[in-house]
Design a protein around this motif. Structure first.
Motif, PDB file in Angstrom:
ATOM      1  N   UNK A  32       0.969  -1.342   0.113  1.00 55.97           N
ATOM      2  CA  UNK A  32       0.063  -0.050  -0.062  1.00 55.97           C
ATOM      3  C   UNK A  32       0.848   1.285  -0.037  1.00 55.97           C
ATOM      4  N   UNK A  33       2.028   1.233   0.689  1.00 59.70           N
ATOM      5  CA  UNK A  33       2.891   2.300   0.890  1.00 59.70           C
ATOM      6  C   UNK A  33       3.531   2.618  -0.448  1.00 59.70           C
ATOM      7  N   UNK A  34       3.893   1.688  -1.614  1.00 59.99           N
ATOM      8  CA  UNK A  34       4.261   1.696  -2.521  1.00 59.99           C
ATOM      9  C   UNK A  34       3.289   2.626  -3.688  1.00 59.99           C
ATOM     10  N   UNK A  35       2.038   2.342  -3.373  1.00 55.23           N
ATOM     11  CA  UNK A  35       1.194   2.840  -4.069  1.00 55.23           C
ATOM     12  C   UNK A  35       0.736   4.335  -3.637  1.00 55.23           C
ATOM     13  N   UNK A  36       1.002   4.661  -2.565  1.00 58.15           N
ATOM     14  CA  UNK A  36       0.669   5.822  -1.935  1.00 58.15           C
ATOM     15  C   UNK A  36       1.681   7.099  -2.632  1.00 58.15           C
ATOM     16  N   UNK A  37       1.092   8.310  -2.892  1.00 63.75           N
ATOM     17  CA  UNK A  37       2.150   9.335  -3.144  1.00 63.75           C
ATOM     18  C   UNK A  37       2.825   9.876  -1.654  1.00 63.75           C
ATOM     19  N   UNK A  38       4.031  10.651  -1.930  1.00 63.00           N
ATOM     20  CA  UNK A  38       4.686  10.975  -0.816  1.00 63.00           C
ATOM     21  C   UNK A  38       3.850  11.946   0.008  1.00 63.00           C
ATOM     22  N   UNK A  39       4.184  11.871   1.241  1.00 63.91           N
ATOM     23  CA  UNK A  39       3.334  13.070   1.991  1.00 63.91           C
ATOM     24  C   UNK A  39       4.482  13.828   2.523  1.00 63.91           C
ATOM     25  N   UNK A  40       3.984  15.368   2.538  1.00 65.10           N
ATOM     26  CA  UNK A  40       4.997  16.536   3.172  1.00 65.10           C
ATOM     27  C   UNK A  40       5.080  16.232   4.311  1.00 65.10           C
ATOM     28  N   UNK A  41       6.737  16.708   4.654  1.00 61.65           N
ATOM     29  CA  UNK A  41       6.821  16.611   5.916  1.00 61.65           C
ATOM     30  C   UNK A  41       6.493  17.830   6.547  1.00 61.65           C
ATOM     31  N   UNK A  42       6.597  18.062   8.125  1.00 60.08           N
ATOM     32  CA  UNK A  42       6.255  19.121   8.767  1.00 60.08           C
ATOM     33  C   UNK A  42       4.820  19.073   9.275  1.00 60.08           C
ATOM     34  N   UNK A  43       3.987  18.152   9.204  1.00 57.80           N
ATOM     35  CA  UNK A  43       2.542  17.907   9.595  1.00 57.80           C
ATOM     36  C   UNK A  43       2.686  18.271  11.213  1.00 57.80           C
ATOM     37  N   UNK A  44       1.877  18.907  11.847  1.00 56.46           N
ATOM     38  CA  UNK A  44       1.637  19.173  13.143  1.00 56.46           C
ATOM     39  C   UNK A  44       0.573  18.139  13.792  1.00 56.46           C
ATOM     40  N   UNK A  45       0.570  17.690  14.935  1.00 59.97           N
ATOM     41  CA  UNK A  45      -0.560  16.945  15.638  1.00 59.97           C
ATOM     42  C   UNK A  45      -1.968  17.672  15.373  1.00 59.97           C
ATOM     43  N   UNK A  46      -3.002  17.189  15.113  1.00 56.07           N
ATOM     44  CA  UNK A  46      -4.626  17.426  15.032  1.00 56.07           C
ATOM     45  C   UNK A  46      -4.583  18.258  13.913  1.00 56.07           C
ATOM     46  N   UNK A  47      -3.857  19.610  13.463  1.00 56.78           N
ATOM     47  CA  UNK A  47      -4.103  20.403  12.385  1.00 56.78           C
ATOM     48  C   UNK A  47      -3.358  19.656  11.026  1.00 56.78           C
ATOM     49  N   UNK A  48      -2.237  18.998  11.030  1.00 52.99           N
ATOM     50  CA  UNK A  48      -1.627  18.384  10.175  1.00 52.99           C
ATOM     51  C   UNK A  48      -0.906  19.573   9.331  1.00 52.99           C
ATOM     52  N   UNK A  49      -0.802  19.774   8.027  1.00 56.26           N
ATOM     53  CA  UNK A  49      -0.282  20.760   7.376  1.00 56.26           C
ATOM     54  C   UNK A  49      -0.897  22.288   7.182  1.00 56.26           C
ATOM     55  N   UNK A  50      -2.060  22.512   7.968  1.00 53.28           N
ATOM     56  CA  UNK A  50      -2.613  23.715   7.787  1.00 53.28           C
ATOM     57  C   UNK A  50      -1.850  24.808   8.120  1.00 53.28           C
ATOM     58  N   UNK A  51      -0.760  24.847   8.951  1.00 61.34           N
ATOM     59  CA  UNK A  51       0.120  25.646   9.376  1.00 61.34           C
ATOM     60  C   UNK A  51       1.112  26.363   8.184  1.00 61.34           C
ATOM     61  N   UNK A  52       1.443  25.592   7.282  1.00 58.39           N
ATOM     62  CA  UNK A  52       2.180  25.772   6.162  1.00 58.39           C
ATOM     63  C   UNK A  52       1.433  26.854   5.191  1.00 58.39           C
ATOM     64  N   UNK A  53       0.158  26.573   5.057  1.00 62.27           N
ATOM     65  CA  UNK A  53      -0.675  27.529   4.375  1.00 62.27           C
ATOM     66  C   UNK A  53      -0.971  28.944   4.796  1.00 62.27           C
ATOM     67  N   UNK A  54      -0.778  29.294   6.074  1.00 63.99           N
ATOM     68  CA  UNK A  54      -1.213  30.344   6.912  1.00 63.99           C
ATOM     69  C   UNK A  54       0.332  31.342   6.780  1.00 63.99           C
ATOM     70  N   UNK A  55       1.135  31.057   5.955  1.00 64.24           N
ATOM     71  CA  UNK A  55       2.471  32.123   6.159  1.00 64.24           C
ATOM     72  C   UNK A  55       2.165  33.109   5.053  1.00 64.24           C
ATOM     73  N   UNK A  56       3.339  33.893   5.006  1.00 59.14           N
ATOM     74  CA  UNK A  56       3.192  35.297   4.145  1.00 59.14           C
ATOM     75  C   UNK A  56       3.045  34.813   2.626  1.00 59.14           C
ATOM     76  N   UNK A  57       3.531  33.778   2.268  1.00 57.40           N
ATOM     77  CA  UNK A  57       3.361  33.284   0.974  1.00 57.40           C
ATOM     78  C   UNK A  57       1.803  32.989   0.503  1.00 57.40           C
ATOM     79  N   UNK A  58       1.557  33.312  -0.600  1.00 59.68           N
ATOM     80  CA  UNK A  58       0.164  32.944  -1.239  1.00 59.68           C
ATOM     81  C   UNK A  58       0.324  31.064  -1.256  1.00 59.68           C
ATOM     82  N   UNK A  59      -0.975  30.674  -0.987  1.00 56.12           N
ATOM     83  CA  UNK A  59      -1.232  29.277  -1.030  1.00 56.12           C
ATOM     84  C   UNK A  59      -0.690  28.544  -2.056  1.00 56.12           C
ATOM     85  N   UNK A  60      -0.603  29.221  -3.488  1.00 55.79           N
ATOM     86  CA  UNK A  60      -0.255  28.515  -4.781  1.00 55.79           C
ATOM     87  C   UNK A  60       1.256  28.653  -4.708  1.00 55.79           C
TER      88      UNK A  60
END
Length: 218
Positions: A32-60
């Protein structure tokens, strides 16, 4: 004594079933892991990667930077949900054309069920025959070129009335230099809401306010 033996046998049966499940999962997990795409590092507990999209840069821009690191296809965790990010046009075409039925739907939630009147609003309803029929009705009866052209006078009238609101605010609040401050964010929000609501219900916020009706913005 017999009840104790039965209880002990049940415990051993549960432990044996759990061991079988763990062995089966450990054998299947690498595949299953071989078929799954890679997951970005830096996930926080509970909120996951939401904090990465709250910086000064635009989401895109943030997603583009992550694509440079993890490739054109990777995943992010938003709370308990996992989101697939595709930044390659060929893969996006596969998702939106070839496999569009898989990606066209949206997960069911209690909020969508309650706010959408048991998924009656096609913007919140899952993909299916009902969604397709209501979307077709909305496209033909409300969003067609002929219908949009018929509603042009409403848009023109709302823009003129909103400009009149600016003039009234200036007359009421102007200072010695003939200048007045006005919250344009609220003005644009009210204008957009009136243009969207008046073709549907035949009234707007301005009319309800003049009549003294309690019509608050959501």
């Amino acid at each position: 004594m017999e009840s104790l033996l039965s209880f002990t046998a049940a415990i051993f049966a549960c432990i044996f079933a759990l061991l079988i499940f763990l062995c089966h999962y450990s054998l299947q997990a690498p595949h299953v892991a071989k078929r799954m795409p890679p997951e970005a590092a830096g996930a926080w507990p509970i909120i996951g990667h939401l904090h990465l999209l709250s910086g000064s840069q635009l989401p895109q821009q943030t997603l583009g930077s992550l694509a440079d690191i993890y490739g054109p296809v990777f995943t992010l965790k938003f709370g308990v949900h996992r989101a697939l990010v595709v930044s390659d046009w060929k893969m996006a075409k596969e998702c939106l054309t070839t496999n569009d039925e898989v990606f066209a739907s949206r997960p069911k939630s209690v909020a969508s069920e309650l706010m959408g009147y048991n998924y009656a609003m096609f913007g919140l309803s899952p993909y299916g025959p009902y969604w397709g029929q209501v979307r077709k009705i909305a496209t033909l009866e409300f969003l067609s070129s002929r219908r949009v052209e018929m509603l042009a006078p409403i848009r023109v009238a709302e823009v003129k009335a909103s400009i009149g609101d600016i003039y009234k605010c200036w007359v009421k609040n102007k200072d010695g230099s003939n200048m007045a401050k006005m919250e344009m964010k609220q003005w644009f929000g009210t204008l957009s809401l009136n243009i969207a609501v008046k073709p549907l219900v035949g009234s707007d916020i301005r009319t309800q306010r003049d009549k003294g009706t309690d019509f608050q913005r959501p």
